[in-house]
Design a protein around this motif. Structure first.
Motif, PDB file in Angstrom:
ATOM      1  N   THR A  50       0.566  -1.064   0.107  1.00 24.88           N
ATOM      2  CA  THR A  50      -0.130  -0.094  -0.012  1.00 24.88           C
ATOM      3  C   THR A  50       0.860   1.381  -0.089  1.00 24.88           C
ATOM      4  OG1 THR A  50      -1.671  -1.059   1.190  1.00 24.88           O
ATOM      5  CG2 THR A  50      -1.733   1.169   1.249  1.00 24.88           C
ATOM      6  N   ALA A  51       1.817   1.160   0.890  1.00 27.06           N
ATOM      7  CA  ALA A  51       2.784   2.461   0.949  1.00 27.06           C
ATOM      8  C   ALA A  51       3.566   2.791  -0.438  1.00 27.06           C
ATOM      9  CB  ALA A  51       3.841   2.319   1.941  1.00 27.06           C
ATOM     10  N   ARG A  52       3.769   1.616  -1.005  1.00 24.39           N
ATOM     11  CA  ARG A  52       4.731   1.838  -2.200  1.00 24.39           C
ATOM     12  C   ARG A  52       3.709   2.134  -3.418  1.00 24.39           C
ATOM     13  NH1 ARG A  52       6.456  -3.181  -2.757  1.00 24.39           N
ATOM     14  NH2 ARG A  52       4.463  -4.043  -4.069  1.00 24.39           N
ATOM     15  N   GLU A  53       2.500   1.762  -3.563  1.00 24.01           N
ATOM     16  CA  GLU A  53       1.573   2.307  -4.428  1.00 24.01           C
ATOM     17  C   GLU A  53       1.178   3.721  -3.967  1.00 24.01           C
ATOM     18  OE1 GLU A  53       0.103   0.634  -7.165  1.00 24.01           O
ATOM     19  OE2 GLU A  53       1.654  -0.728  -6.658  1.00 24.01           O
ATOM     20  N   ARG A  54       1.118   4.164  -2.961  1.00 24.64           N
ATOM     21  CA  ARG A  54       0.820   5.709  -2.592  1.00 24.64           C
ATOM     22  C   ARG A  54       2.219   6.644  -2.810  1.00 24.64           C
ATOM     23  NH1 ARG A  54       2.110   9.344   1.802  1.00 24.64           N
ATOM     24  NH2 ARG A  54      -0.205  10.812   2.113  1.00 24.64           N
ATOM     25  N   TRP A  55       3.222   5.922  -2.846  1.00 25.64           N
ATOM     26  CA  TRP A  55       4.194   6.586  -3.015  1.00 25.64           C
ATOM     27  C   TRP A  55       4.594   6.895  -4.582  1.00 25.64           C
ATOM     28  CZ3 TRP A  55       9.357   4.165  -4.825  1.00 25.64           C
ATOM     29  CH2 TRP A  55      10.306   5.228  -5.297  1.00 25.64           C
ATOM     30  N   ARG A  58       2.043   9.733  -5.689  1.00 29.37           N
ATOM     31  CA  ARG A  58       2.338  11.040  -5.296  1.00 29.37           C
ATOM     32  C   ARG A  58       3.605  11.465  -6.115  1.00 29.37           C
ATOM     33  NH1 ARG A  58      -1.778  10.441  -3.404  1.00 29.37           N
ATOM     34  NH2 ARG A  58      -2.409  10.725  -1.164  1.00 29.37           N
ATOM     35  N   LEU A  59       4.559  10.461  -6.703  1.00 29.63           N
ATOM     36  CA  LEU A  59       5.553  10.762  -7.304  1.00 29.63           C
ATOM     37  C   LEU A  59       5.037  11.167  -8.852  1.00 29.63           C
ATOM     38  CD1 LEU A  59       8.645  11.213  -7.513  1.00 29.63           C
ATOM     39  CD2 LEU A  59       8.635   8.556  -7.954  1.00 29.63           C
ATOM     40  N   ARG A  60       3.993  10.359  -9.422  1.00 27.73           N
ATOM     41  CA  ARG A  60       3.354  10.509 -10.592  1.00 27.73           C
ATOM     42  C   ARG A  60       2.853  11.822 -10.874  1.00 27.73           C
ATOM     43  NH1 ARG A  60       2.151   4.973 -10.464  1.00 27.73           N
ATOM     44  NH2 ARG A  60       0.103   5.495  -9.617  1.00 27.73           N
ATOM     45  N   ALA A 105       7.148   6.085  10.067  1.00 33.28           N
ATOM     46  CA  ALA A 105       8.255   7.163   9.788  1.00 33.28           C
ATOM     47  C   ALA A 105       7.348   8.388   9.228  1.00 33.28           C
ATOM     48  CB  ALA A 105       9.349   6.501   8.759  1.00 33.28           C
ATOM     49  N   SER A 106       8.068   9.559   9.642  1.00 33.79           N
ATOM     50  CA  SER A 106       7.516  10.831   9.031  1.00 33.79           C
ATOM     51  C   SER A 106       8.745  12.041   8.712  1.00 33.79           C
ATOM     52  CB  SER A 106       6.456  11.604  10.113  1.00 33.79           C
ATOM     53  OG  SER A 106       7.085  11.888  11.461  1.00 33.79           O
ATOM     54  N   CYS A 107       8.272  12.634   7.760  1.00 36.37           N
ATOM     55  CA  CYS A 107       9.162  13.646   7.446  1.00 36.37           C
ATOM     56  C   CYS A 107       8.957  15.011   7.701  1.00 36.37           C
ATOM     57  CB  CYS A 107       9.506  13.585   5.725  1.00 36.37           C
ATOM     58  SG  CYS A 107      10.745  12.300   5.186  1.00 36.37           S
ATOM     59  N   VAL A 108      10.111  15.621   8.549  1.00 31.96           N
ATOM     60  CA  VAL A 108       9.538  17.205   8.764  1.00 31.96           C
ATOM     61  C   VAL A 108      10.357  17.911   7.817  1.00 31.96           C
ATOM     62  CG1 VAL A 108      10.202  18.818  10.410  1.00 31.96           C
ATOM     63  CG2 VAL A 108       9.653  16.453  11.371  1.00 31.96           C
ATOM     64  N   LEU A 109       9.460  18.610   6.940  1.00 29.92           N
ATOM     65  CA  LEU A 109       9.895  19.382   5.626  1.00 29.92           C
ATOM     66  C   LEU A 109      10.200  20.836   5.978  1.00 29.92           C
ATOM     67  CD1 LEU A 109       7.652  17.771   3.197  1.00 29.92           C
ATOM     68  CD2 LEU A 109       9.916  17.341   3.389  1.00 29.92           C
ATOM     69  N   PRO A 110      11.101  21.500   5.847  1.00 32.33           N
ATOM     70  CA  PRO A 110      11.482  22.845   6.096  1.00 32.33           C
ATOM     71  C   PRO A 110      10.305  23.945   5.460  1.00 32.33           C
ATOM     72  CG  PRO A 110      13.219  22.188   4.393  1.00 32.33           C
ATOM     73  CD  PRO A 110      12.202  20.790   4.885  1.00 32.33           C
ATOM     74  N   VAL A 135       7.802  12.782  -0.890  1.00 32.59           N
ATOM     75  CA  VAL A 135       8.813  12.514   0.220  1.00 32.59           C
ATOM     76  C   VAL A 135       8.386  11.886   1.363  1.00 32.59           C
ATOM     77  CG1 VAL A 135      10.557  13.754   1.849  1.00 32.59           C
ATOM     78  CG2 VAL A 135      10.519  14.354  -0.925  1.00 32.59           C
ATOM     79  N   ARG A 136       7.341  12.501   2.056  1.00 26.92           N
ATOM     80  CA  ARG A 136       6.459  11.869   2.918  1.00 26.92           C
ATOM     81  C   ARG A 136       6.208  10.621   2.800  1.00 26.92           C
ATOM     82  NH1 ARG A 136       3.887  17.119   3.224  1.00 26.92           N
ATOM     83  NH2 ARG A 136       4.807  18.429   4.944  1.00 26.92           N
ATOM     84  N   ALA A 137       5.486  10.143   1.638  1.00 30.30           N
ATOM     85  CA  ALA A 137       5.168   8.671   1.091  1.00 30.30           C
ATOM     86  C   ALA A 137       6.363   7.992   1.127  1.00 30.30           C
ATOM     87  CB  ALA A 137       4.228   8.702  -0.167  1.00 30.30           C
ATOM     88  N   ALA A 138       7.428   8.493   0.577  1.00 27.89           N
ATOM     89  CA  ALA A 138       8.615   7.631   0.235  1.00 27.89           C
ATOM     90  C   ALA A 138       9.255   7.203   1.622  1.00 27.89           C
ATOM     91  CB  ALA A 138       9.624   8.246  -0.360  1.00 27.89           C
TER      92      ALA A 138
END
Length: 206
Positions: A50-55, A58-60, A105-110, A135-138
């Motif tokens: 599921t996470a791979r599909e979401r990534w 989002r990338l597309r 896992a989560s990303c804190v983006l500037p 990036v968050r999905a990755a």
């Protein structure tokens, strides 16, 4: 597999019985662990998928907005896009049957500073936001994959230990115990025969 070292006589047979009981109980416990790990591994594999599909989705989306932005403003439009500090990854950990692995896992983006120029067009603005989501999905995909690999490795190791116990160690203990029982039975039979001969010899001497 460890070498069997069994003392002779009843002490050896008692040790074999205890070892066999421990091995069977250990195999049963490992079977339970194996079932739990298998179920959890399947869950983690689904989460990874599921996470791979979401990534990918989002990338597309981000790449689509980027192409639109470049069509509108040309490649020079990217020159106005300021570089930003790298994202920071935050990982929460958990464990399954003693296996430590990422839970999330989560990303804190500037955030964009007030003195940073805005993108050259709206499409590039949407592209930037979409890449942040990618990036968050990755990060979520990476965590899901690491969790699946960690639990999968323990699943494989546990399966190998169960197989070693069921197919090798327990049969060796059972064969050794049967041999010890036979040896004791034969020894007791020989002792009984000697006692009878001794008793008969004593009567003949009288």
């Amino acid at each position: 597999m460890a070498e069997l070292r069994v003392p002779p006589g009843r002490a050896g047979r008692m040790r074999l019985r205890r070892s066999l009981e421990v091995a069977r109980r250990g195999a049963d416990l490992l079977d339970q662990k194996l079932r739990i790990l298998r179920t959890r591994h399947e869950e983690l594999l689904r989460a990874e998928h599921t996470a791979r599909e979401r990534w990918h989705e989002r990338l597309r989306e981000a790449e689509l907005w980027l192409r639109r932005g470049l069509l509108l403003g040309g490649e020079e439009a990217l020159e106005t896009t300021a570089s930003t500090p790298p994202a920071e990854l935050e990982t929460a950990w958990t464990s399954t049957m003693g296996v430590r692995h990422p839970r999330t896992a989560s990303c804190v983006l500037p955030e964009r500073g007030p003195d940073v120029l805005a993108p050259a067009n709206t499409a590039l603005f949407h592209a930037g936001a979409a890449y942040q989501e990618a990036v968050r999905a990755a990060a979520e995909y990476a965590a899901a994959g690491a969790a699946a690999r960690a639990v999968g490795a323990e699943l494989l190791a546990t399966r190998q230990r169960v197989r070693a116990l069921r197919r090798h160690w327990i049969p060796r203990l059972e064969a050794a115990l049967a041999h010890a029982d036979l040896a004791l039975e034969q020894g007791e039979h020989e002792d009984a025969v000697r006692r009878r001969w001794a008793a008969r010899g004593s009567r003949d001497d009288v």
